[in-house]
Design a protein around this motif. Structure first.
Motif, short mmCIF file in Angstrom:
data_model
loop_
_atom_site.label_atom_id
_atom_site.label_comp_id
_atom_site.label_asym_id
_atom_site.label_seq_id
_atom_site.Cartn_x
_atom_site.Cartn_y
_atom_site.Cartn_z
N GLY A 1 29.38 47.28 38.02
CA GLY A 1 27.99 47.61 37.90
C GLY A 1 26.88 47.61 38.99
O GLY A 1 27.45 48.03 40.02
N ASP A 2 25.77 47.10 38.76
CA ASP A 2 24.69 47.03 39.98
C ASP A 2 24.98 46.45 41.04
O ASP A 2 24.46 46.87 42.03
N LEU A 3 25.90 45.31 40.92
CA LEU A 3 25.98 44.57 42.12
C LEU A 3 27.19 45.01 42.76
O LEU A 3 27.70 44.18 43.91
N ALA A 4 27.72 46.05 42.94
CA ALA A 4 29.12 46.41 43.20
C ALA A 4 29.03 46.26 44.83
O ALA A 4 30.02 45.66 45.31
N ASP A 5 28.20 46.79 45.22
CA ASP A 5 28.02 46.45 46.83
C ASP A 5 27.60 45.06 47.38
O ASP A 5 27.35 44.83 48.62
N VAL A 6 27.06 44.34 46.74
CA VAL A 6 26.92 42.77 46.99
C VAL A 6 28.12 42.25 47.25
O VAL A 6 28.89 42.37 46.86
N VAL A 7 27.75 41.31 48.66
CA VAL A 7 29.06 40.43 48.89
C VAL A 7 29.24 39.29 47.98
O VAL A 7 28.25 38.75 47.61
N ALA A 8 30.45 39.33 47.50
CA ALA A 8 30.76 38.38 46.60
C ALA A 8 31.22 36.84 47.24
O ALA A 8 30.49 35.81 46.80
N VAL A 9 31.91 37.14 48.22
CA VAL A 9 32.35 35.99 48.78
C VAL A 9 32.49 36.37 50.40
O VAL A 9 33.13 37.23 50.72
N ARG A 10 32.05 35.34 51.08
CA ARG A 10 32.15 35.39 52.57
C ARG A 10 33.06 34.28 53.08
O ARG A 10 32.58 33.32 52.89
N PHE A 11 34.14 34.61 53.67
CA PHE A 11 35.10 33.40 54.14
C PHE A 11 34.80 33.16 55.49
O PHE A 11 35.17 33.92 56.31
N LEU A 12 34.46 31.83 55.69
CA LEU A 12 34.42 31.42 57.27
C LEU A 12 35.63 30.58 57.51
O LEU A 12 36.16 30.00 56.73
N ALA A 13 36.15 30.50 58.83
CA ALA A 13 37.29 30.08 59.08
C ALA A 13 37.00 29.41 60.71
O ALA A 13 36.50 30.17 61.58
N ARG A 14 37.64 28.28 61.02
CA ARG A 14 37.43 28.06 62.42
C ARG A 14 38.34 28.96 63.23
O ARG A 14 39.45 28.91 62.85
N ASN A 15 37.85 29.38 64.35
CA ASN A 15 38.73 30.20 65.20
C ASN A 15 39.33 31.46 64.84
O ASN A 15 40.31 31.95 65.21
N GLU A 16 38.76 32.07 63.43
CA GLU A 16 39.17 33.09 62.96
C GLU A 16 37.77 34.05 62.62
O GLU A 16 37.00 33.35 62.42
N PRO A 17 37.93 35.39 62.72
CA PRO A 17 36.97 36.01 62.03
C PRO A 17 36.46 35.96 60.82
O PRO A 17 37.56 35.62 59.74
N THR A 18 35.15 35.85 60.46
CA THR A 18 34.87 35.87 59.15
C THR A 18 35.11 37.21 58.29
O THR A 18 35.10 38.49 58.91
N THR A 19 35.62 37.17 57.06
CA THR A 19 35.80 38.05 56.18
C THR A 19 34.99 38.01 55.04
O THR A 19 34.48 36.82 54.68
N GLU A 20 34.77 39.04 54.47
CA GLU A 20 34.19 39.17 53.14
C GLU A 20 34.54 40.17 52.29
O GLU A 20 35.35 41.18 52.42
N LEU A 21 34.26 39.94 50.68
CA LEU A 21 34.60 40.87 49.79
C LEU A 21 33.41 41.19 49.06
O LEU A 21 32.70 40.33 48.77
N THR A 22 33.06 42.46 48.70
CA THR A 22 32.03 42.90 47.83
C THR A 22 32.45 42.73 46.49
O THR A 22 33.78 42.30 46.20
N TYR A 23 31.54 42.57 45.57
CA TYR A 23 32.19 42.40 44.01
C TYR A 23 32.81 43.44 43.73
O TYR A 23 34.09 43.42 43.06
N ALA A 24 32.72 44.79 44.21
CA ALA A 24 33.37 45.88 43.74
C ALA A 24 34.98 45.71 44.39
O ALA A 24 35.93 45.79 43.78
N GLU A 25 34.99 45.41 45.85
CA GLU A 25 36.50 44.97 46.28
C GLU A 25 37.02 43.62 45.73
O GLU A 25 38.32 43.89 45.37
N LEU A 26 36.35 42.81 45.40
CA LEU A 26 36.89 41.79 44.55
C LEU A 26 37.57 42.11 43.41
O LEU A 26 38.69 41.60 43.01
N ALA A 27 36.82 43.04 42.65
CA ALA A 27 37.03 43.47 41.23
C ALA A 27 38.61 44.32 41.36
O ALA A 27 39.58 43.98 40.52
N ARG A 28 38.67 45.11 42.50
CA ARG A 28 39.56 45.87 42.70
C ARG A 28 41.11 44.98 42.92
O ARG A 28 42.04 45.00 42.58
N GLN A 29 40.83 44.08 44.02
CA GLN A 29 41.71 43.22 44.64
C GLN A 29 42.22 42.18 43.55
O GLN A 29 43.65 41.70 43.38
N THR A 30 41.25 41.86 42.82
CA THR A 30 41.60 40.86 41.47
C THR A 30 42.78 41.57 40.70
O THR A 30 43.64 40.99 40.07
#
Ligand code: 6R9
Length: 613
Positions: A72-101
């Motif tokens: 829907g409308d929020l497809a490109d909004v970041v759903a989750v941003r994953f922070l980790a020590r000594n590792e690069p931050t990754t994130e998934l948009t709602y569209a990516e999260l929908a597909r990967q789940t």
């Protein structure tokens, strides 16, 4: 920043020595609006209408949390941003999260997971954890998060009690906590290891498979066959959370898909979340807070969830609040006390001007911490109260409502709470077939809730009698003692049982005692929560030794290590040797008496003690 208005009306609270409420002009109109009006007009049916549902009256948490926005409308909004020590931050948009789940759900189905089967994670906060949680729900199976700090014994016991089919974990946890007990877990068909490398790196067997391999195959299978989210009924099991009781094994609280109605409504009203809000919940999903409000609630609101896999570190936390421009922050009293210890000056080294709402849960929030929030963040900390069994927030200081420092707040609209008179055993008692609801604003009783809110647990897995016992005369009994003042604010008094709350986590004394009993030198154990300025309580164990054993400092240290290895984060921090432990006539160790002695308090009613020391 809003203007601070202190309402100096001491009479209003009806409490002795109570601090004046703090009323702030909120930075934006709170979604709950006027609590008193909401309370009259809100219905759960209305909240259900804020969700979409699936054809034929079906309801699936993952659809409401992910697909509804991802397509829907929020497809490109970041759903989750994953922070980790000594590792690069990754994130998934709602569209990516929908597909990967979708891919994860197919992967689980291809591993043989069917509707109602249990799938566990034993993982730090990571994309794989979120994908497994939501993919499991999409496949119609039941998601059960395990706390990664648990040692081998709590992990084994929960996998066994849950009859878990698939576990997703990392290679270290697999090697240390699962492989050694694998032969005692006949239901566990497959373990998926997230850092096992790709195909060819390690042999995948039927029992241990690499995440990458499983996902790659599922992605192909998805392309060939497509995937449709399972149309779960609203009352179909979705989540399993183990929680600790005072006796016996941990309780597996079962929640159903309909719980999402409460996750959503409370994330709106209590956390004040709307689409695109930057939101950080510091809880691990192994604790119910990290699932209801680290995953489901905020996603159903279309917020951006920030998550960090690192342990507490004051400077790191302030940096995250600043750099991620966190607007809503949900954390726990222990963490706030640790921040307080570093002084308000540290907070002032950072630009925290994005913060709009700071919220706490898990243990009593000291009035000092509420007021410290005003200095550090320019916002009072808003307390919330709930339990694993309630699934979602039940009592809250809502944004825009005057905060009473030290009070848990008011009930969620749509929820009826009562404070019930206690019987001789300290729990709400039935007299002439009924419980008695106290209406004196100074009276302390057991906090109880009228069944019917959507996220109410529907079972203790495999223990229908234990479940039935939680309800008396049309009330769910919480096991907490509280007071309801004349203005409808609830004040936490204590627990009615022996369960320990350490750094926000519930610990069952029985579980700790059982693990220590397995040491060959130990004859008997009694475990209590000992007050601690930072953690609220720490676990202390009193131990008697077998006849031929002599107490020594080295044995004490050995037992501490033994406990830590077996139990992980729930292990005792202190161990004391005793000649005898006090018992009831029926042979139970009297933890209450051990605690009274430890605290130098009156020993109370000793009529049931078998051998007063
Ligand atoms: C969400 C969660 C539940 C128990 C609960 C109570 C304690 C939670 C509290 C609080 C005082 C608060 N508790 N919130 N005590 N003030 N605001 O914590 O679930 O792990 O099941 O623990 O935690 O004793 O009964 P859970």
């Amino acid at each position: 920043m809003g203007e601070v208005v202190l309402e100096r009306d001491e009479g209003a609270g009806g409490g002795e020595g109570q601090r004046p409420p703090i009323a702030l002009t909120p930075r934006r109109a709170p979604l709950i609006g006027d609590w008193a009006v909401r309370r009259r007009t809100f219905t759960w049916r209305q909240a259900r209408g804020w969700l979409e549902g699936l054809p034929g009256g079906a309801l699936n948490i993952a659809h409401e949390a992910v697909d509804r926005h991802g397509r829907g409308d929020l497809a490109d909004v970041v759903a989750v941003r994953f922070l980790a020590r000594n590792e690069p931050t990754t994130e998934l948009t709602y569209a990516e999260l929908a597909r990967q789940t979708d891919v994860t759900a197919v992967a689980l189905q291809d591993l043989g997971v069917r509707r109602g089967d249990r799938v566990c994670t034993l993982l730090p906060r990571s994309p794989e954890l979120y994908l497994t949680a939501l993919g499991t729900l999409k496949a119609g199976a039941v998601y059960c998060p395990l706390f990664p700090a648990f040692g081998m014994e709590p992990v084994r016991q929960r996998l066994e009690l849950g009859g878990v089919r698939v576990l997703v974990t990392d290679s270290e946890s697999y090697a240390n906590k699962v492989a050694p007990v694998r032969d005692r877990l006949p239901d566990l068909q497959t373990v998926v290891v997230v850092d096992a490398g790709g195909a060819g790196d390690e042999p995948s067997t039927a029992e241990v498979m690499a995440w990458e391999t499983v996902m790659q195959e599922a992605s192909e299978s998805l392309q060939r066959n497509g995937f449709e989210i399972v149309s779960t009924r609203p009352d179909e099991p979705a989540l399993l959370h183990f929680t600790s009781g005072t006796t016996g094994r941990p309780k597996g609280a079962v929640h159903v898909h309909e719980a999402v109605v409460a996750h959503h409504a409370t994330a709106r009203f209590s956390l004040d979340l709307s689409p695109g809000d930057l939101y950080w919940c510091t809880a691990d999903p192994g604790w119910v807070t990290g699932t209801s409000y680290g995953i489901i609630g905020p996603l159903t609101c279309g917020a951006t969830v920030i998550t960090d896999s690192a342990d507490f570190d004051a400077k790191r936390w302030y940096s995250i609040l600043q750099d991620e421009k966190v607007e809503v922050f949900y954390t726990a009293p222990t963490a706030l006390r640790m921040l307080m210890r570093r002084g308000v000056e540290m907070a002032h080294d950072y630009d925290l001007s994005s913060l709009r709402h700071v919220v706490s849960v898990g243990e009593p929030l000291n009035p000092e911490a509420v007021l410290w929030g005003l200095e550090a963040f320019g916002l009072p900390v808003h307390d919330t109260w709930w339990q694993t069994e309630t699934g979602a927030i039940i009592v809250s200081n809502y944004p825009g409502m005057p905060v009473r420092p030290g009070s848990m707040g008011r009930p969620m609209p749509g929820v009826e709470v009562g404070v019930l008179e206690r019987g001789a055993d300290g729990r709400a008692g039935v007299v002439d077939g009924h419980v008695h609801v106290l209406d004196d604003p100074h009276a302390v009783g057991e906090l109880a809730i009228r069944p019917g809110w959507p996220s109410m647990f529907r079972d203790y897995l495999g223990e229908p009698e234990r479940y039935a016992k939680a309800f008396v005369d049309g009330w769910y009994l919480t096991g907490d003692l509280a007071r309801l003042d004349g203005d409808g604010y609830l004040w936490f008094v204590g627990r009615a049982d022996d369960v320990i709350k350490s750094a926000g986590h519930l610990i069952g004394p029985f579980e700790v005692e059982s693990a220590l009993m397995e040491h060959p030198a130990v004859a008997e154990v009694g475990v209590i929560g000992k007050p601690d300025p930072l953690a609220g309580e720490i676990v202390k164990a009193f131990v008697t030794l077998k006849a031929d054993m002599v107490p020594s400092e080295s044995l004490r240290r050995e037992l501490i290590t033994f406990g830590r290895k077996r139990l992980g984060s729930v292990a005792p921090r202190e161990i004391a040797f005793e000649e005898h432990l006090p018992h009831t006539r029926s042979g139970k160790v009297m933890r209450r008496l051990l605690k009274a002695r430890e605290l130098g308090l009156p020993e109370g009613d000793l009529s049931t003690v078998e051998r007063p020391a």
